[in-house]
Each structure stands twice: as structure tokens, then as C-alpha cells.
Design an enzyme around this catalytic site. Structure first.
Site, short mmCIF file in Angstrom:
data_model
loop_
_atom_site.label_atom_id
_atom_site.label_comp_id
_atom_site.label_asym_id
_atom_site.label_seq_id
_atom_site.Cartn_x
_atom_site.Cartn_y
_atom_site.Cartn_z
N LYS A 1 0.77 -1.08 -0.13
CA LYS A 1 -0.14 -0.04 0.11
C LYS A 1 0.87 1.21 -0.07
CE LYS A 1 -2.15 -1.45 3.68
NZ LYS A 1 -1.80 -2.79 3.76
N GLY B 1 3.25 -0.88 8.47
CA GLY B 1 4.65 -0.37 8.19
C GLY B 1 4.77 -0.27 6.61
N HIS B 2 4.70 1.02 6.26
CA HIS B 2 4.71 1.32 4.69
C HIS B 2 6.09 1.73 4.26
CE1 HIS B 2 0.14 2.56 4.72
NE2 HIS B 2 0.29 1.14 4.98
P1 IMP Z 1 -1.74 -6.46 16.42
O1 IMP Z 1 -2.30 -5.69 15.35
O2 IMP Z 1 -0.42 -6.02 16.66
O3 IMP Z 1 -2.58 -6.64 17.43
O4 IMP Z 1 -1.34 -7.76 15.56
C1 IMP Z 1 -2.61 -8.70 15.35
C2 IMP Z 1 -2.40 -9.64 13.98
O5 IMP Z 1 -2.31 -8.38 12.77
C3 IMP Z 1 -1.01 -10.27 14.01
O6 IMP Z 1 -1.19 -11.47 13.33
C4 IMP Z 1 -0.09 -9.37 13.12
O7 IMP Z 1 1.06 -9.93 12.56
C5 IMP Z 1 -1.02 -8.70 12.17
N1 IMP Z 1 -0.65 -7.37 11.66
C6 IMP Z 1 -0.82 -6.17 12.30
N2 IMP Z 1 -0.51 -5.14 11.56
C7 IMP Z 1 0.12 -5.77 10.48
C8 IMP Z 1 0.43 -5.15 9.32
O8 IMP Z 1 0.65 -3.92 9.08
N3 IMP Z 1 0.90 -5.84 8.16
C9 IMP Z 1 0.57 -7.20 8.45
N4 IMP Z 1 0.21 -8.05 9.57
C10 IMP Z 1 -0.22 -6.96 10.53
#
Ligand code: IMP
Length: 433
Positions: free
Chosen positions: A18, A42-43
Site C-alpha cells: 500500500k 509499516g509502509h
Molecule cells: P496487532 O495488530 O499487533 O494486534 O497484531 C494482530 C495481527 O495482525 C498479527 O497477526 C499481526 O502480525 C497482524 N498485523 C498487524 N499489523 C500488520 C500489518 O501492518 N501488516 C501485516 N500484518 C499485521
């Protein structure tokens, strides 16, 4: 010519690329706003020698004519925010009068991070695989009416009382359930008041600001974080993030009504990846999965974790199209598939002897799904510097058109490399009449 208001969302499990697409589209948008998530996102944006990872600030900030906003739906870790703003300053990017934060956005506190990590430990084998950034506990506090909003950082007494209230239960948990050190509000208050003082100049009512600007003829791009299947309602629950990632949430996440939106653009990789735990029907373990990971540099931009890789899954994209009301699509990282002799597209699953063309309803059924593949012939060579669709290898064109046909979602953009100019635009998005 009408300037369009658009929402950009990830159609898979996040990391669809994105950042690059938003950066590209940002040139035709006056305002770029984030509506959910926090520094779990993370972009990565690559421009010449410069490779920048944004976790919080919209990647459109690199364009000095643009206004960037963190909406009320975003959760903010002030330490990360100021680290990013300092990094921007160091490379000469000015943000005065064009970077704003909703005063209603919620603040990630150190106890949220500790809770996130300790809870994962408690879950053991059933862990979600969160990013450990405190995102879930911050949204929990918001919904529990215990959250600290950006505006609260400006009021010592209010902030102190809120920290005390929030820690009442948490300190009990830390001490008696999670075996962690407890927090003393006196150790937090000064640091967060300083953050408030620094944040003050950026705080706005994002709803009033954006609506006013739209009335004045500005257009907006709402930039989603994570992806559709990490949505807390519609994703592969419980292996999801704690916010609504779909386009509907973009509106409440900044304070805008649905009648303002013209297009919803979905981003998908030419294959599929996922980080963290949770089901992934087309995952390739070893072999081609490793090949795709290495070639596509599929390691998390926030946590550095290796991403799980697999084939393109039509079920996911069809469902994401519906959930987001997507009107068009950008397909990224087509170049990563170059060199594979055969490429599979998953057209549906077999589940308990029947073909299903949607995602399983029960999480328990995921482990029993068997993907049904349509095999496509691959192509050779480096395609990253090709400038038009007709010059791409014929088999890669066939692959793209097959994806369009099977998902029913028109392709606007094909990305064939990291650089801005390694992009083929099929249909313009933001400035059609
Ligand atoms: P949280 O958002 O840190 O609570 O993580 C919950 C789930 O979302 C986990 O499986 C993370 O690896 C996934 N996740 C959170 N943010 C991202 C992202 O920006 N890209 C891909 N996976 C994400």
C-alpha cells in the site's frame, strides 16, 4: 474535472504494498489521512536511494504540497510519532501546517505494550502473533471507556486521573495473573505531559477539518493499514488486529459521511502473504514459498518477522471486493513471480467433499480446506523496467487478466518493482471526469 475522494485498502492480510501505491496516488490527492491501526503498520516507500518505512505518519508526507492527517480511529504511540517526525526533519521534509492529528485519537501507553506482550505469553501455543506494540489493549481501553485521548495529554489533572483509573485493573492483572511489574502513575505523567505539549500544535477536529476542506474543493485519500482479513469483524478471527480495517471504517475513523466517497481501490499482491499466526489456505511451506519470500523480500517492515507466502487466492479477493465495495484494484509485486515455470491461482476450496467459493465460516474449518488451483504458465526475465502492459511477457499479461476475470475487479495499476516509476497505470483513478 472532478477531483475524487478515494479509500485505499489492503485486500489480503496486510503488506500488500500500500505504501508505494498510496505514495503514487498521493500526487493527485490534496489530503491523505489514516483512519485506523497504529504503529503495527509499516509502509515502505522507495525513492531512488531513499528507502523509508512509515509506521504511523501517512506515507504521503514526502510530498510537501500535501496535508496528512491521523484520524480519530488511529492509536498513537507518541514516542514512535516523534521519532518519525524527527526522521522527516532530518531529511529536510517540513510538516508545519500540513500534518495534523485528531484530538480524539487514542494514545498507546507503556502499560498497553506490556499487556500485549504478557497476554501473548499467557496464550502460549494459541498466540495471535501480534506485533507487540500495544495496539489491542489500547483499543480495548477505548471501548471500555478507559482510554486516554490525545487531547487528554494537555490536562495534568485529567490525565493523572485517567491513568490511575486505567491502572486499577491492569496493575492487579500484572501483579496477580501475568507476573509482571506494576506501573506507578507518577512515573508516567511527566513524560506524557511533555508529549502533549509537543503534540498540541498538530491537534485538530479531523471531521470538521476534512469536511470543510472538501467543501472548499480539496480531495482526500483515506489510507488503510493492515488488510481486509485482519479486520476484527470480517477477518480470520481471532487471528486479526483489533480495529476495523475495511473501507467502511475509514469514514468513522476520520469523521466523514459515506456520500463523500467516489472510489475504493484495493491493493493486492500478485501472490499472498501473511505474518503472525492464523489460517492461510494457499500457504506454500518451503520450496516455492521460500523462493517467493527471498525474491520478494518478504520480511515484516515493523517486526522483521519472515512473512508466510502462498499463491493468489481468488476467494479472498472476491470477499474483500464485497466487504470494501472496491471499485478497482492495484496488483503489486508481479515481478517477484518472474522465473517460476508454473504459477497457481486458487479459484476456490474443497471443504468436507464440497467446493466452496467463499471463506469458511468457522475458524475450525480452515485446517480442512484444500485449495483448488488453476495452473498458469510462468514467464522469464526481469520485467521491472517495462513501461507498458503490452510489452510485458505474454504469460504475465495472461496472469493479470485471469486475476481480473476471476475476481471481477478491474485492475487500475500493476506494480513491477519497488521504485515509483516501476509501475504500469492501466486506468487513472483520481482525476477522471
Ligand atoms: P496487532 O495488530 O499487533 O494486534 O497484531 C494482530 C495481527 O495482525 C498479527 O497477526 C499481526 O502480525 C497482524 N498485523 C498487524 N499489523 C500488520 C500489518 O501492518 N501488516 C501485516 N500484518 C499485521
Amino acid at each position: 474535472m472532478k477531483k475524487k475522494n478515494i479509500i485505499v485498502v489492503g485486500l489480503q492480510w496486510g503488506d500488500e504494498g500500500k505504501g508505494k501505491i498510496v505514495d503514487l496516488l498521493a500526487k493527485d490527492a490534496d489530503i491523505i489521512a489514516r483512519y485506523q491501526g497504529g504503529n503495527n503498520a509499516g509502509h515502505t516507500v522507495v525513492n531512488g536511494d531513499l528507502s523509508l518505512v512509515f509506521r504511523l505518519v501517512p506515507s504521503g508526507i514526502l510530498n510537501d504540497k500535501k496535508i496528512c492527517i491521523l484520524g480519530n480511529g488511529v492509536v498513537i504511540d507518541p514516542a514512535v510519532l516523534f521519532e518519525e517526525l524527527d526522521a522527516l526533519k532530518n531529511i529536510g521534509i517540513g510538516i508545519k501546517d500540513r500534518f495534523f492529528i485528531s484530538y480524539k485519537s487514542h494514545i498507546i501507553m507503556p502499560y498497553h505494550k506490556r499487556l500485549d506482550i504478557a497476554r501473548e505469553r499467557l496464550r502460549g501455543a494459541g498466540m495471535i502473533g501480534t506485533t507487540g506494540r500495544g495496539i489491542g489493549p489500547t483499543y480495548e481501553d477505548k471501548v471500555a471507556r478507559l482510554g486516554i485521548r490525545a487531547i487528554d495529554l494537555l490536562d495534568r489533572n485529567l490525565l493523572y486521573a485517567k491513568i490511575v483509573l486505567s491502572l486499577k485493573e491492569k496493575n492487579y492483572l500484572f501483579k496477580n495473573v501475568l507476573g509482571e511489574n506494576i506501573f506507578n502513575p507518577d512515573d508516567l505523567i511527566e513524560e506524557y505531559l511533555v508529549y502533549g505539549e509537543k503534540m498540541k500544535e498538530f491537534l485538530i477536529d479531523s471531521s470538521a477539518f476534512i469536511n470543510e476542506k472538501i467543501n472548499d474543493g480539496f480531495n482526500i485519500m483515506l489510507e488503510g493499514a493492515q488488510g481486509t482479513f485482519l479486520d476484527v469483524d470480517h477477518g480470520t478471527y481471532p487471528y486479526v488486529t483489533s480495529s476495523n480495517t475495511v473501507s467502511g471504517s475509514a469514514l468513522s475513523g476520520v469523521g466523514l459521511g459515506p456520500t463523500n466517497i467516489d472510489e475504493v481501490i484495493g491493493i493486492t499482491k500478485a501472490y499472498t502473504t501473511r505474518v503472525g499466526e492464523g489460517s492461510f489456505p494457499t500457504e506454500l511451506k518451503g520450496g516455492k514459498g521460500d523462493l517467493i519470500r527471498d525474491k520478494g523480500e518478504e520480511f515484516g517492515s515493523v517486526t522483521g518477522r519472515p512473512r508466510r507466502c502462498g499463491w493468489f487466492d481468488v476467494n479472498l479477493i472476491k470477499e474483500a471486493k464485497r466487504l470494501n465495495g472496491a471499485t478497482g484494484m492495484a496488483v503489486t509485486k508481479l515481478d517477484v513471480l518472474s522465473g517460476l515455470k508454473k504459477i497457481n491461482i486458487c479459484t476456490g476450496y474443497m471443504l468436507k467433499g464440497s467446493f466452496i467459493d467463499h471463506l469458511p465460516y468457522s475458524h475450525a474449518d480452515y485446517s480442512e480446506t484444500v485449495p483448488v488451483y488453476q495452473e498458469m504458465s510462468g514467464w522469464e526475465g526481469n520485467i521491472s523496467d517495462i513501461k507498458s502492459l503490452k510489452d510485458l511477457p505474454v504469460n504475465s499479461q495472461k496472469y493479470i487478466f485471469k486475476i481480473e476475470e476471476l475476481t471481477g475487479l478491474p485492475i487500475n495499476i500493476v506494480s513491477i518493482g519497488k521504485e515509483r516509476n516501476q509501475t504500469i497505470i492501466l486506468k487513472s483513478i483520481l482525476r477522471e471526469g
